[in-house]
Design a protein around this motif. Structure first.
Motif, mmCIF file in Angstrom:
data_model
loop_
_atom_site.group_PDB
_atom_site.id
_atom_site.type_symbol
_atom_site.label_atom_id
_atom_site.label_comp_id
_atom_site.label_asym_id
_atom_site.label_seq_id
_atom_site.Cartn_x
_atom_site.Cartn_y
_atom_site.Cartn_z
ATOM 1 N N SER A 174 0.826 -1.207 0.000
ATOM 2 C CA SER A 174 0.000 0.000 0.000
ATOM 3 C C SER A 174 0.865 1.265 0.000
ATOM 4 O O SER A 174 0.375 2.344 -0.333
ATOM 5 N N GLN A 175 2.143 1.127 0.393
ATOM 6 C CA GLN A 175 3.079 2.236 0.240
ATOM 7 C C GLN A 175 3.488 2.327 -1.229
ATOM 8 O O GLN A 175 3.913 1.334 -1.819
ATOM 9 N N LYS A 176 3.342 3.501 -1.813
ATOM 10 C CA LYS A 176 3.469 3.640 -3.261
ATOM 11 C C LYS A 176 4.809 3.141 -3.787
ATOM 12 O O LYS A 176 4.859 2.419 -4.792
ATOM 13 N N ASP A 215 1.759 5.593 -11.824
ATOM 14 C CA ASP A 215 0.528 5.900 -11.080
ATOM 15 C C ASP A 215 -0.590 4.922 -11.428
ATOM 16 O O ASP A 215 -1.304 4.426 -10.544
ATOM 17 N N TYR A 233 0.142 1.501 -9.976
ATOM 18 C CA TYR A 233 -0.064 1.486 -8.518
ATOM 19 C C TYR A 233 -1.549 1.437 -8.180
ATOM 20 O O TYR A 233 -1.963 0.716 -7.258
#
Length: 655
Positions: free
Chosen positions: A344-346, A456, A459
Motif C-alpha cells: 500500500s506504500q506507493k 501511477d 499502482y
C-alpha cells in the motif's frame, strides 16, 4: 433559540432504491449493441491524441441509448444503463481475444480497446457528478452475469472485471478510485442478504461509540490489512525463534513456540484454500503463488517434523534433518512475504509491480535457455559416449549450469574430446553470456521502463487488487488468519447446534479477539462520523471533508479536544460554523484596509470570456481553420501573381 441550534445533523442520501438486475441475455444484447456502435464509429486506426476527438457528445449519448429501456421511465432506463460499464468491459475482453487471433489488425483493435476504456472513463466521470451512490451501488459494484456460448458467466461487478482485465484507464478514473476508497474504509459493504449487492454502511454515520464497537467492522479492508501485517510480523518472529532454537542432533518435542508456529501456518493454508474456493483461478496471481510456495515448503517441513517425532524410532532420523533444512531454505520467502502486505506504500507497490513484470519477461529467457541447454547437453553427451563410457557427464552438466550465472570452468573440457568439446563449450559460453543474458537485460529494462512510465496507473491497479483481495471472498464472520483456527474449532464444538447459538458464540469470540483493535478504531470512526454528518448538513458527498484544504478558510471541521465519547455532532458543527464565520469576517476586514487592493469586475468578465473560449474546442477549431483558410487564400494569390509574371517573362523571351 439560535439558528445554529436547529440545524439538522443528518440528511438521508439521495439514492436508496434497489433496481432489478437485467438477465444475462439482456446484458449480452446491450454488449452487442455497444460493440456494433464502436465498430461503426471506429473504422480505422487512430493515434492516442486523436481518440479523444472521436468520442463526441453524440457518441456518448448513443452509448447510453444502446442499453435500451423506456426513456420516459427513470427506473426502466436506470435499470439497463447500470450495466453499461460491465457490458463495455466485456466488449473490451472480446477485442482482446480478437487481438490475439488477428495479429495483422492489432493496431486497429487496440484503438477500439482504448475507445472502450475512454468511453467507460467518460461515463464514470459523468455519473460521479450526477449521483455518486448510483455509480457505486449499481454501475460499479452490482454483480451481473452475461450469456455466452457456454452459458451464463459467473457473476462479477465492473470493479472486479476492470481489475482482472488490467484496464488502467478505467481504474485510474476519479469515480473508480473513490469507490475503492469507500470500500477500503468500510463505507460500502457487501449486503448480508444478497451477496451480489453492495450497500452503504450506515454505522459510519453514527456518533455512538458502542455502535462502532462491533467485530463486524473488522470486515473493513484497512483493518484486515493492519491485522494481516501485525500477524505477519508475529509469524516471522515465531519463524526465526523456531529456526534459531531448533537442534537436529537429537529430536526434541514440540514446544509452545513451535506449536504456535504450526497453528499460524495451518491458519494461513486454510485461508488460501478458502479464498481459492470462492474466487477461483482469478485469485492466483504472482504474489499469491509466491505466498503459496512459502506455505508449501513450511507445510512439508512440518509434516516431516511430525513424522520424525512420532513415526520414527531412531534418535537421528533423516526426516528431522530434511525438515530443518527445508525450513531454512524457506526463510528468504518468509522475510520477502512482508513486502506483499506493505504494497500500500506507493514506492514498495511500484517496485513489486516491476518485479512481477520482470518475472513475466523471464519466461521468454528461460524458454530459450532450456532449448539451448538441451541442445548443447546432447552434444556433450554424444562426445562423452564416443569412447564408449559416460564418465564426465555429471561434471559437464554442473559446469553448464554454473556458466549461466558466470561461474563456468574451462578446465573441465581440457582432457575431454579435445578440441571438439572445447570449441562446443566456447560456442555455448558465447551464446549464454553475449546473446541470452543481454536479451534478458533488455527485457528487464523494457519491463522496468513500461511500469515506471505508467507508475501511477500501475499502482492504482495494484491497490484495486489489494482491496478486492479482502472483500471478494464472502465471509459472514471475518477471522483474519490465524484467528480462523478459532472459528474452525468453535464450529466443530457447536456442530449440530442451532444456527443462532452458533452465530452468537462466534460473535462473542470475535469481540474478545478484536477488542484491543476495536477500542482504537471505534474512537477514530466516531470522529469520522461527525465529519460525515457535517458534510451531509451541506448536502455534499460524505468524503468531501476528509482532508483539510489549507487555502480554503471555510474547509475543515473543528474536533473536540482530547478523547470524546459523546453521542452528538452538534457541538462540532457549532464550533465549525463559528470558526468559518470568524475566518471570513477577519479576511474581509483585512482586504478592505486598502480600497484599491481588490480586483475590479472587469477582471472577472475578461476571465469568463477567456474561460468560455478555451473551454469551447469547436470555436477554437473553427478559428484555426479560418486562419488556415486565410493563409491558403494569401498563398494562392501569390502563386497566381507569380504565374502571371512567368507568363510575361516567357512572352518577352519569345518576342
Amino acid at each position: 433559540m439560535s439558528e445554529v441550534d436547529i440545524l439538522p445533523i443528518s440528511v438521508r442520501s439521495q439514492d436508496d432504491t434497489v433496481l432489478e438486475v437485467p438477465t444475462p441475455r439482456q446484458v449480452l444484447r446491450i454488449a452487442i449493441n455497444l460493440k456494433y456502435l464502436i465498430d461503426s464509429m471506429i473504422t480505422r486506426h487512430y493515434n492516442d491524441g486523436d481518440i479523444d476527438a472521436v468520442i463526441t457528445e453524440e457518441f456518448v449519448t448513443l452509448a447510453y441509448k444502446a442499453c435500451g429501456g423506456d426513456e420516459k421511465d427513470t427506473q426502466s432506463s436506470k435499470k439497463y444503463q447500470a450495466v453499461i460499464v460491465f457490458a463495455l468491459l466485456n466488449v473490451y475482453s472480446w477485442y482482446q481475444s480478437i487481438i490475439n487471433d488477428e495479429i495483422h489488425e492489432i493496431n486497429f483493435f487496440i484503438t477500439r480497446s482504448i475507445v472502450v476504456q475512454k468511453l467507460c472513463q467518460i461515463i464514470i466521470e459523468r455519473e460521479e457528478k450526477k449521483n455518486i451512490h448510483y455509480l457505486f451501488n449499481h454501475i460499479l459494484l452490482r454483480r451481473y452475469s452475461i450469456f455466452e456460448i457456454a452459458g451464463s458467466s459467473n457473476q462479477m461487478n465492473a470493479v472486479e472485471l476492470a481489475t482482472d482485465l488490467h484496464c488502467t484507464i478505467i481504474v485510474g478514473t476519479s469515480g473508480f478510485q473513490r469507490c475503492l476508497v469507500w470500500l477500503w474504509d468500510g463505507w460500502i459493504i457487501q449486503s448480508p442478504k444478497n451477496l451480489d449487492c453492495f450497500i452503504k454502511e450506515e454505522i459510519v454515520v453514527s456518533t455512538s461509540y458502542l455502535d462502532h464497537f462491533t467485530p463486524q467492522r473488522i470486515k473493513t479492508p484497512k483493518y484486515q490489512n493492519f491485522l494481516t501485517i501485525l500477524f505477519s510480523v508475529i509469524y516471522l518472529i515465531l519463524y526465526s525463534t523456531v529456526m534459531n532454537e531448533k537442534l537436529i542432533i537429537n529430536i526434541e518435542p514440540i514446544n509452545k513456540k513451535e506449536f504456535c508456529f504450526i497453528l499460524f501456518t495451518l491458519g494461513y493454508v486454510i485461508d488460501e484454500i478458502m479464498k481459492f474456493h470462492y474466487i477461483g483461478i482469478a485469485y492466483f496471481q504472482f504474489w499469491t503463488c509466491f505466498n503459496d510456495s512459502l506455505y508449501l515448503l513450511v507445510t512439508l517441513s512440518i509434516i516431516l517434523r511430525l513424522k520424525s517425532l512420532y513415526l520414527s524410532n531412531s534418535p537421528n532420523d533423516t526426516y528431522g534433518v530434511i525438515s530443518y533444512r527445508l525450513l531454512a531454505c524457506a526463510v528468504p520467502l518468509a522475510w520477502s512475504r512482508l513486502l506483499l502486505y506493505l504494497e500500500s506504500q506507493k514506492f514498495i507497490g511500484i517496485m513489486l509491480v516491476v518485479v512481477k513484470h520482470m518475472m513475466r519477461e523471464s519466461i521468454i529467457f528461460f524458454f530459450l535457455l532450456i532449448l539451448l541447454l538441451l541442445g548443447f547437453l546432447q552434444g556433450f553427451i554424444a562426445l562423452d559416449l564416443s569412447d564408449g563410457e559416460l564418465d564426465v557427464t555429471n561434471s559437464v552438466i554442473n559446469n553448464l549450469l554454473a556458466t549461466i550465472i558466470g561461474f563456468g570452468d574451462l578446465s573441465v573440457f581440457e582432457n575431454f574430446a579435445s578440441p571438439y568439446a572445447t570449441i562446443l563449450y566456447y560456442c555455448y559460453s558465447f551464446v549464454i553470456s553475449v546473446i541470452l543474458l543481454n536479451i534478458l537485460i533488455a527485457l528487464y529494462s523494457n519491463a522496468y521502463q513500461n511500469v515506471v512510465d505508467n507508475a501511477d496507473s500501475e499502482y492504482m491497479c495494484l491497490m484495486s487488487q489489494k482491496t478486492l483481495r479482502f472483500i471478494r471472498a464472502p465471509d459472514e464472520n471475518v477471522f483474519v488468519p490465524p484467528c480462523n483456527i478459532f472459528e474452525i474449532i468453535l464450529s466443530l464444538i457447536l456442530l449440530g447446534q442451532n444456527e443462532a447459538i452458533k452465530q452468537s458464540a462466534l460473535y462473542v469470540v470475535m469481540t474478545l479477539l478484536y477488542a484491543p483493535l476495536l477500542i482504537i478504531t471505534s474512537l477514530w470512526e466516531v470522529r469520522t462520523a461527525r465529519r460525515i454528518k457535517y458534510n451531509r448538513l451541506w448536502g455534499v458527498p460524505d468524503d468531501s471533508n476528509q482532508q483539510d484544504t489549507i487555502w480554503d478558510l471555510t474547509d475543515g471541521y473543528v474536533e473536540s479536544v482530547g478523547i470524546s465519547l459523546r453521542n452528538d455532532a452538534e457541538t462540532g458543527i457549532k464550533a465549525t460554523l463559528k470558526k468559518n464565520s470568524t475566518m471570513l469576517i477577519e479576511q474581509s476586514q483585512e482586504e478592505k484596509k486598502d480600497p484599491k487592493f481588490s480586483v475590479t469586475e472587469e477582471w472577472y468578465d475578461r476571465l469568463e470570456k477567456l474561460k468560455n473560449t478555451s473551454n469551447n474546442p469547436q470555436s477554437t477549431l473553427l478559428k484555426l481553420l479560418y486562419e488556415q483558410n486565410k493563409n491558403i487564400i494569401k498563398l494562392t494569390k501569390k502563386i497566381e501573381k507569380l504565374d502571371r509574371k512567368l507568363e510575361i517573362l516567357q512572352q518577352k523571351k519569345k518576342d
